[in-house]
Design a protein around this motif. Structure first.
Motif, short mmCIF file in Angstrom:
data_model
loop_
_atom_site.label_atom_id
_atom_site.label_comp_id
_atom_site.label_asym_id
_atom_site.label_seq_id
_atom_site.Cartn_x
_atom_site.Cartn_y
_atom_site.Cartn_z
N THR A 1 13.61 5.57 -7.55
CA THR A 1 14.15 6.74 -7.70
C THR A 1 14.17 7.62 -6.17
OG1 THR A 1 12.60 8.13 -8.47
CG2 THR A 1 14.04 7.18 -9.98
N ILE A 2 12.99 7.23 -5.34
CA ILE A 2 12.89 7.81 -4.12
C ILE A 2 13.03 6.94 -3.01
CG2 ILE A 2 11.53 9.87 -5.25
CD1 ILE A 2 9.00 8.56 -4.19
N HIS A 3 13.29 5.63 -3.33
CA HIS A 3 13.20 4.68 -2.25
C HIS A 3 12.07 4.65 -1.24
CE1 HIS A 3 17.63 4.18 -3.30
NE2 HIS A 3 17.71 5.45 -2.94
N ALA B 1 18.41 6.05 -11.65
CA ALA B 1 18.92 7.51 -11.39
C ALA B 1 20.08 7.17 -9.99
CB ALA B 1 17.88 8.24 -11.16
N ARG B 2 20.62 6.19 -10.13
CA ARG B 2 21.78 6.17 -9.20
C ARG B 2 23.08 6.59 -9.60
NH1 ARG B 2 20.75 1.73 -5.75
NH2 ARG B 2 22.61 2.61 -4.76
N LEU C 1 24.98 -1.16 -14.14
CA LEU C 1 24.22 -0.59 -15.36
C LEU C 1 22.57 -0.42 -15.08
CD1 LEU C 1 25.89 -3.05 -18.22
CD2 LEU C 1 26.51 -0.51 -17.91
N ARG C 2 22.18 -1.27 -14.47
CA ARG C 2 20.50 -1.26 -14.19
C ARG C 2 20.34 -0.02 -13.42
NH1 ARG C 2 18.09 -4.95 -9.85
NH2 ARG C 2 19.00 -3.65 -8.77
N ASP C 3 21.20 0.15 -12.12
CA ASP C 3 20.78 1.04 -11.12
C ASP C 3 21.28 2.30 -11.58
OD1 ASP C 3 19.85 -0.88 -9.47
OD2 ASP C 3 21.41 -0.70 -7.90
N VAL C 4 22.23 2.73 -12.51
CA VAL C 4 22.65 4.04 -12.98
C VAL C 4 21.71 4.48 -14.19
CG1 VAL C 4 24.54 5.12 -14.11
CG2 VAL C 4 25.07 3.68 -12.14
N SER D 1 27.46 5.22 -5.48
CA SER D 1 26.36 4.82 -4.43
C SER D 1 26.15 3.45 -4.72
CB SER D 1 24.89 5.39 -4.49
OG SER D 1 24.36 5.26 -5.82
N VAL D 2 26.00 2.90 -5.97
CA VAL D 2 25.85 1.45 -6.23
C VAL D 2 27.02 0.63 -5.84
CG1 VAL D 2 25.44 -0.08 -8.16
CG2 VAL D 2 24.56 2.17 -8.34
N VAL D 3 28.10 0.95 -6.14
CA VAL D 3 29.33 0.10 -5.68
C VAL D 3 29.36 0.26 -4.14
CG1 VAL D 3 31.78 0.25 -5.54
CG2 VAL D 3 30.50 0.82 -7.60
#
Length: 205
Positions: free
Chosen positions: A89-91, A150-151, A143-146, A155-157
């Motif tokens: 969530t904070i990279h 908390a993405r 699905l996983r990242d969202v 941003s994922v796409v």
């Protein structure tokens, strides 16, 4: 003392590696040890959150693979290791947090790029590649990242189109030829899962 057998499970993002390992873990529990390459993302000191968001996390340079190799070798010597904890969530790595991992007869290492590094590749006694169609993988990643990291969907796409797809073609897909076993659909492939479980059971005995 018995030899430790290390199984590497690679494959593209969203290919089904985690599902495969989860089902193996359900079968064997604490009799096997599992560690993820994702835990070894480099610590990014002195960078803002915005700068960390721009990092290419699908490139080999994003990982401290040397530390992973060191830990795998120590596990093979029946030594306990302290692996980093990464906060997606904070990279960045969670400050002051580590996870104690104990050795076992069978150690599984998973990650998208674990067959790309030759030194790490040489640590594996069995190499498994999970092969899944790109359209299925991107849906699973979204699905996983969202849901878990908390993405935002945008941003994922964007990340997939600008880095993930390119890095898969450059590094992940070519590493498939280094595998001993290729499993389509990962943990959803019941026949392959049963065969892998039987192999692990024989190693534990």
């Amino acid at each position: 003392m018995d030899n430790v057998i290390v199984i590497g499970i690679a494959g593209g993002t969203g290919s089904g590696k985690s599902t495969l390992i989860k089902k193996i873990k359900e079968n064997f529990g604490d009799a096997i040890t599992v560690i993820s390459h994702d835990s070894y993302y480099k610590e990014q000191k002195g960078m803002t959150y915005e700068e960390r968001c721009q990092t290419n996390y699908d490139h080999p340079d994003a990982f401290d693979t040397d530390l992973l190799v060191e830990h795998v070798m120590r596990l093979k010597n029946w030594e306990t290791v302290e692996i980093p904890v990464y906060d997606f969530t904070i990279h960045n790595r969670a400050i002051g947090e580590t996870e104690i991992v104990k050795p076992s007869k069978v150690v599984i290492v998973e990650g998208i790029l674990i067959f790309e590094n030759q030194e790490l590749l040489d640590c594996f006694d069995i190499k498994v590649f999970v092969d899944t169609d790109a359209d299925v993988r991107i849906i699973r990643r979204i699905l996983r990242d969202v849901q878990e990291r908390a993405r935002t969907l945008d941003s994922v796409v964007t990340q997939y189109l600008t880095t993930v797809k390119l890095m898969h073609e450059q590094f992940v897909e070519p590493s498939k030829k280094k595998a001993d076993i290729i499993i389509p659909e990962g943990g959803f492939n019941v026949v392959a899962l049963e065969m892998l479980n039987q192999r692990i059971e024989s190693l534990l005995k």
